[in-house]
Design an enzyme around this catalytic site. Structure first.
Site, PDB file in Angstrom:
ATOM      1  N   ASP A  33       0.842  -1.196   0.000  1.00 44.34           N
ATOM      2  CA  ASP A  33       0.000   0.000   0.000  1.00 44.34           C
ATOM      3  C   ASP A  33       0.880   1.249   0.000  1.00 44.34           C
ATOM      4  N   THR A  36      -1.787   6.440   0.947  1.00 38.01           N
ATOM      5  CA  THR A  36      -2.290   7.761   0.583  1.00 38.01           C
ATOM      6  C   THR A  36      -3.141   8.243   1.756  1.00 38.01           C
ATOM      7  N   SER A  85     -10.370   6.099  -4.890  1.00 35.90           N
ATOM      8  CA  SER A  85     -11.719   5.517  -4.910  1.00 35.90           C
ATOM      9  C   SER A  85     -12.871   6.504  -4.761  1.00 35.90           C
ATOM     10  N   THR A 100      -2.899   6.147 -10.798  1.00 33.91           N
ATOM     11  CA  THR A 100      -3.008   4.945  -9.953  1.00 33.91           C
ATOM     12  C   THR A 100      -3.891   3.880 -10.590  1.00 33.91           C
ATOM     13  N   ASP A 126     -19.288  -1.463  -9.919  1.00 38.84           N
ATOM     14  CA  ASP A 126     -20.479  -1.376 -10.776  1.00 38.84           C
ATOM     15  C   ASP A 126     -20.559  -0.027 -11.501  1.00 38.84           C
ATOM     16  N   GLU A 127     -19.758   0.955 -11.038  1.00 38.50           N
ATOM     17  CA  GLU A 127     -19.827   2.279 -11.673  1.00 38.50           C
ATOM     18  C   GLU A 127     -19.351   2.245 -13.127  1.00 38.50           C
ATOM     19  N   TYR A 153     -13.401   8.963 -12.130  1.00 45.39           N
ATOM     20  CA  TYR A 153     -13.146   7.730 -11.353  1.00 45.39           C
ATOM     21  C   TYR A 153     -13.628   6.508 -12.125  1.00 45.39           C
ATOM     22  N   LYS A 157     -11.544   3.295 -13.767  1.00 43.47           N
ATOM     23  CA  LYS A 157     -11.767   1.889 -13.393  1.00 43.47           C
ATOM     24  C   LYS A 157     -12.124   1.057 -14.640  1.00 43.47           C
ATOM     25  N   PRO A 208     -24.851  16.844   4.736  1.00 42.99           N
ATOM     26  CA  PRO A 208     -24.947  17.394   3.370  1.00 42.99           C
ATOM     27  C   PRO A 208     -25.432  16.378   2.334  1.00 42.99           C
ATOM     28  N   ARG A 217     -28.477   3.779  -4.409  1.00 45.93           N
ATOM     29  CA  ARG A 217     -27.286   2.935  -4.394  1.00 45.93           C
ATOM     30  C   ARG A 217     -27.692   1.552  -3.862  1.00 45.93           C
ATOM     31  N   ARG A 276     -23.759  16.690  -6.977  1.00 48.00           N
ATOM     32  CA  ARG A 276     -22.492  16.250  -7.580  1.00 48.00           C
ATOM     33  C   ARG A 276     -22.611  16.424  -9.092  1.00 48.00           C
TER      34      ARG A 276
HETATM   35  P1  NAD Z   1     -10.045   3.150  -0.162  1.00 46.23           P
HETATM   36  O1  NAD Z   1      -9.903   4.497  -0.775  1.00 46.23           O
HETATM   37  O2  NAD Z   1     -10.635   3.016   1.197  1.00 46.23           O
HETATM   38  O3  NAD Z   1      -8.628   2.415  -0.131  1.00 46.23           O
HETATM   39  C1  NAD Z   1      -7.728   2.478  -1.194  1.00 46.23           C
HETATM   40  C2  NAD Z   1      -6.363   1.995  -0.699  1.00 46.23           C
HETATM   41  O4  NAD Z   1      -5.469   1.988  -1.823  1.00 46.23           O
HETATM   42  C3  NAD Z   1      -5.734   2.891   0.364  1.00 46.23           C
HETATM   43  O5  NAD Z   1      -5.178   2.115   1.393  1.00 46.23           O
HETATM   44  C4  NAD Z   1      -4.648   3.641  -0.398  1.00 46.23           C
HETATM   45  O6  NAD Z   1      -3.546   4.026   0.415  1.00 46.23           O
HETATM   46  C5  NAD Z   1      -4.243   2.617  -1.435  1.00 46.23           C
HETATM   47  N1  NAD Z   1      -3.638   3.219  -2.626  1.00 46.23           N
HETATM   48  C6  NAD Z   1      -4.097   4.294  -3.338  1.00 46.23           C
HETATM   49  N2  NAD Z   1      -3.250   4.556  -4.352  1.00 46.23           N
HETATM   50  C7  NAD Z   1      -2.258   3.622  -4.303  1.00 46.23           C
HETATM   51  C8  NAD Z   1      -1.122   3.367  -5.097  1.00 46.23           C
HETATM   52  N3  NAD Z   1      -0.808   4.149  -6.147  1.00 46.23           N
HETATM   53  N4  NAD Z   1      -0.332   2.325  -4.774  1.00 46.23           N
HETATM   54  C9  NAD Z   1      -0.609   1.536  -3.696  1.00 46.23           C
HETATM   55  N5  NAD Z   1      -1.672   1.752  -2.892  1.00 46.23           N
HETATM   56  C10 NAD Z   1      -2.496   2.783  -3.196  1.00 46.23           C
HETATM   57  O7  NAD Z   1     -10.870   2.301  -1.226  1.00 46.23           O
HETATM   58  P2  NAD Z   1     -11.931   1.123  -0.992  1.00 46.23           P
HETATM   59  O8  NAD Z   1     -13.272   1.708  -0.816  1.00 46.23           O
HETATM   60  O9  NAD Z   1     -11.397   0.190  -0.004  1.00 46.23           O
HETATM   61  O10 NAD Z   1     -11.908   0.450  -2.444  1.00 46.23           O
HETATM   62  C11 NAD Z   1     -11.002  -0.606  -2.722  1.00 46.23           C
HETATM   63  C12 NAD Z   1     -11.221  -1.057  -4.163  1.00 46.23           C
HETATM   64  O11 NAD Z   1     -12.562  -1.507  -4.326  1.00 46.23           O
HETATM   65  C13 NAD Z   1     -11.021   0.049  -5.177  1.00 46.23           C
HETATM   66  O12 NAD Z   1     -10.385  -0.504  -6.312  1.00 46.23           O
HETATM   67  C14 NAD Z   1     -12.435   0.487  -5.540  1.00 46.23           C
HETATM   68  O13 NAD Z   1     -12.482   0.982  -6.849  1.00 46.23           O
HETATM   69  C15 NAD Z   1     -13.180  -0.815  -5.395  1.00 46.23           C
HETATM   70  N6  NAD Z   1     -14.615  -0.723  -5.034  1.00 46.23           N
HETATM   71  C16 NAD Z   1     -15.010   0.018  -3.966  1.00 46.23           C
HETATM   72  C17 NAD Z   1     -16.363   0.019  -3.580  1.00 46.23           C
HETATM   73  C18 NAD Z   1     -16.844   0.805  -2.386  1.00 46.23           C
HETATM   74  O14 NAD Z   1     -18.059   0.884  -2.173  1.00 46.23           O
HETATM   75  N7  NAD Z   1     -15.975   1.365  -1.565  1.00 46.23           N
HETATM   76  C19 NAD Z   1     -17.283  -0.728  -4.319  1.00 46.23           C
HETATM   77  C20 NAD Z   1     -16.842  -1.461  -5.426  1.00 46.23           C
HETATM   78  C21 NAD Z   1     -15.498  -1.464  -5.762  1.00 46.23           C
HETATM   79  O1  DAU Z   2     -20.822   1.652  -6.549  1.00 47.53           O
HETATM   80  C1  DAU Z   2     -19.527   1.406  -6.116  1.00 47.53           C
HETATM   81  C2  DAU Z   2     -18.840   2.701  -5.778  1.00 47.53           C
HETATM   82  O2  DAU Z   2     -19.440   3.189  -4.582  1.00 47.53           O
HETATM   83  C3  DAU Z   2     -17.333   2.542  -5.606  1.00 47.53           C
HETATM   84  O3  DAU Z   2     -16.769   2.178  -6.836  1.00 47.53           O
HETATM   85  C4  DAU Z   2     -16.704   3.842  -5.104  1.00 47.53           C
HETATM   86  O4  DAU Z   2     -15.331   3.645  -4.836  1.00 47.53           O
HETATM   87  C5  DAU Z   2     -17.410   4.259  -3.823  1.00 47.53           C
HETATM   88  O5  DAU Z   2     -16.889   5.488  -3.364  1.00 47.53           O
HETATM   89  C6  DAU Z   2     -18.912   4.377  -4.066  1.00 47.53           C
HETATM   90  O6  DAU Z   2     -19.215   5.485  -4.935  1.00 47.53           O
HETATM   91  P1  DAU Z   2     -20.454   6.484  -4.642  1.00 47.53           P
HETATM   92  O7  DAU Z   2     -20.185   7.750  -5.338  1.00 47.53           O
HETATM   93  O8  DAU Z   2     -21.738   5.797  -4.879  1.00 47.53           O
HETATM   94  O9  DAU Z   2     -20.279   6.628  -3.027  1.00 47.53           O
HETATM   95  P2  DAU Z   2     -20.344   7.894  -2.052  1.00 47.53           P
HETATM   96  O10 DAU Z   2     -20.310   7.344  -0.663  1.00 47.53           O
HETATM   97  O11 DAU Z   2     -19.364   8.943  -2.410  1.00 47.53           O
HETATM   98  O12 DAU Z   2     -21.795   8.456  -2.332  1.00 47.53           O
HETATM   99  C7  DAU Z   2     -22.946   7.643  -2.190  1.00 47.53           C
HETATM  100  C8  DAU Z   2     -24.153   8.483  -2.598  1.00 47.53           C
HETATM  101  O13 DAU Z   2     -24.339   9.510  -1.610  1.00 47.53           O
HETATM  102  C9  DAU Z   2     -23.976   9.217  -3.927  1.00 47.53           C
HETATM  103  O14 DAU Z   2     -25.222   9.269  -4.590  1.00 47.53           O
HETATM  104  C10 DAU Z   2     -23.567  10.639  -3.512  1.00 47.53           C
HETATM  105  C11 DAU Z   2     -24.280  10.824  -2.193  1.00 47.53           C
HETATM  106  N1  DAU Z   2     -23.578  11.705  -1.203  1.00 47.53           N
HETATM  107  C12 DAU Z   2     -22.282  11.412  -0.900  1.00 47.53           C
HETATM  108  C13 DAU Z   2     -21.602  12.197   0.012  1.00 47.53           C
HETATM  109  C14 DAU Z   2     -20.155  11.898   0.349  1.00 47.53           C
HETATM  110  C15 DAU Z   2     -24.254  12.742  -0.590  1.00 47.53           C
HETATM  111  O15 DAU Z   2     -25.451  12.966  -0.843  1.00 47.53           O
HETATM  112  N2  DAU Z   2     -23.575  13.499   0.323  1.00 47.53           N
HETATM  113  C16 DAU Z   2     -22.268  13.286   0.633  1.00 47.53           C
HETATM  114  O16 DAU Z   2     -21.695  14.061   1.451  1.00 47.53           O
END
Ligand code: NAD
Ligand code: DAU
Length: 339
Positions: A33, A36, A85, A100, A126-127, A153, A157, A208, A217, A276
């Site tokens: 890792d 970041t 992410s 990245t 799924d995005e 983003y 991906k 917010p 979602r 957004r």
């Molecule tokens: P996160 O942002 O919480 O974690 C990302 C991690 O990657 C961090 O530890 C960061 O330090 C590390 N990282 C970033 N850039 C890097 C680099 N250049 N080299 C090495 N490490 C690096 O993200 P998350 O929510 O845990 O998501 C993990 C994966 O799952 C991502 O690929 C994201 O696209 C995917 N994903 C997330 C969700 C979600 O809802 N969070 C859903 C579907 C898929």
């Molecule tokens: O669907 C998978 C994705 O889900 C992952 O690939 C992404 O890494 C992950 O961040 C997430 O993306 P979203 O944009 O759906 O998640 P987020 O939590 O940022 O936002 C969820 C929903 O809530 C979206 O419709 C935006 C809204 N939102 C988000 C924030 C942070 C708000 O209304 N207010 C907020 O302050």
């Protein structure tokens, strides 16, 4: 089995490491890792000194460093969770997302090709399918849905997914891809909807909600995502994409109201802010394929998962209070200050 997990100090990667420690205690786990803003070593403190675990700080886009790690560690399996992410940050500054998420993936694929691995798994989202209209509840994302991205983003991906497909076909590499819906659970960085709303509500700060909050979602408890990836590693077919989701669609506004209720906070904290840019309306995964082929089904009902998650944030205030000071404060001001 020598398993390299990139991005393991982030939300899903760390939960995956904890899952694998329990499920396969004999595996050697290497967490790579960059640390970041989203990576946090405090998350890994419980496993840091275990004999079958090793942490390496490195950037997946740093070819020299990655090749030398592969040379030394000789991983059998590579799972790429590392990514930038957060959609809002990608709208603010896309460049690092390409570096990245696209170039980093390419470096990992090249390393896997050069040193040989039994499996490379790309953790996608799924995005990549874009969004669905609110008035067509009959539509879902399947593995055959065309890629149609909205944000920098999701474009990054999708680019990484296309590279994986290309390497799989051209170089006959053993690659699988999973595309999961929105995760929630412990250790999620408080910039994301659920932990942000919990943290703000506990501080009696405005909540917010972007636009009217009608965006939908499809929420999945993080452990169910981890179990699906483990199953894909064990039984998945090379060259295959697997969608992961649990048919749990919810409007943002309903999630925020639920958090208010659970924390006994007034809904008057809810503040509708500027939407957004390019905001996706609805995500909804059809998980039939992974269910039929691999037998995966989610185990955690949303009512239980959200209760556990809220309790976790109540019990682990030190973890997220540390995060929401410093860089996060500046981010919050930039993102929400004049919204
Ligand atoms: P996160 O942002 O919480 O974690 C990302 C991690 O990657 C961090 O530890 C960061 O330090 C590390 N990282 C970033 N850039 C890097 C680099 N250049 N080299 C090495 N490490 C690096 O993200 P998350 O929510 O845990 O998501 C993990 C994966 O799952 C991502 O690929 C994201 O696209 C995917 N994903 C997330 C969700 C979600 O809802 N969070 C859903 C579907 C898929
Ligand atoms: O669907 C998978 C994705 O889900 C992952 O690939 C992404 O890494 C992950 O961040 C997430 O993306 P979203 O944009 O759906 O998640 P987020 O939590 O940022 O936002 C969820 C929903 O809530 C979206 O419709 C935006 C809204 N939102 C988000 C924030 C942070 C708000 O209304 N207010 C907020 O302050």
């Amino acid at each position: 089995m020598n398993v390299l997990v990139t991005g393991g100090a982030g939300f899903i990667g760390s939960n995956f490491i904890f899952y694998m420690r329990e499920k396969h205690p004999d595996y050697q786990l290497i967490c790579l890792d960059k640390l970041t803003y989203a990576g946090n070593l405090a998350t890994l403190q419980g496993v840091m000194n275990e004999p079958n675990f090793q942490f390496i700080r490195a950037d997946i886009a740093d070819r020299e460093a990655i090749y030398s790690i592969f040379e030394q560690e000789k991983p059998d399996v590579v799972l790429n969770f590392a990514a930038e992410s957060h959609v809002d940050r990608s709208i603010e500054n896309p460049s690092i997302f390409l570096e990245t998420n696209v170039m980093g993936t390419q470096v990992l694929l090249d390393a896997c090709r050069k040193y040989g691995v039994q499996r490379y798994h790309q953790v996608s989202t799924d995005e990549v399918y874009g969004d669905l209209p609110l008035d067509r509840p009959d539509l879902f994302f399947t593995e055959k849905t065309p890629l149609h991205t909205s944000s920098p983003y999701s474009a990054s991906k999708a680019s990484a997914d296309l590279l994986c497909n290309a390497y799989c076909r051209t170089y006959r590499m053993p690659i699988t891809i999973s595309r999961c819906s929105n995760n929630y659970g412990p250790y999620q960085f408080p910039e994301k909807l659920i932990p942000l709303m919990i943290a703000n509500a506990l501080a009696n700060k405005p909540l917010p909600v972007y636009g009217e909050g009608l965006n939908v979602r499809d929420w999945l408890y993080v452990e169910d995502h981890c179990a699906a990836i483990d199953l894909i590693l064990e039984k998945g077919e090379v060259g295959q994409v697997y969608n992961i989701g649990g048919h749990n669609e919810m409007k943002n506004i309903d999630i925020v109201k639920l958090i208010c209720k659970a924390l006994d906070k007034p809904e008057s904290l809810i503040t509708h802010v500027t939407d957004r840019k390019g905001h996706d309306m609805r995500y909804a995964i059809d998980p039939t394929f992974i269910h039929e082929k691999l037998g995966w089904l989610p185990q955690t009902r949303f009512a239980d998962g959200i209760k556990k998650t809220i309790q976790w944030y109540l019990d682990n205030r030190g973890w997220w209070e540390n995060i929401i000071s410093g860089e996060y404060e500046q981010y919050y001001e930039r993102m929400y200050g004049n919204r």
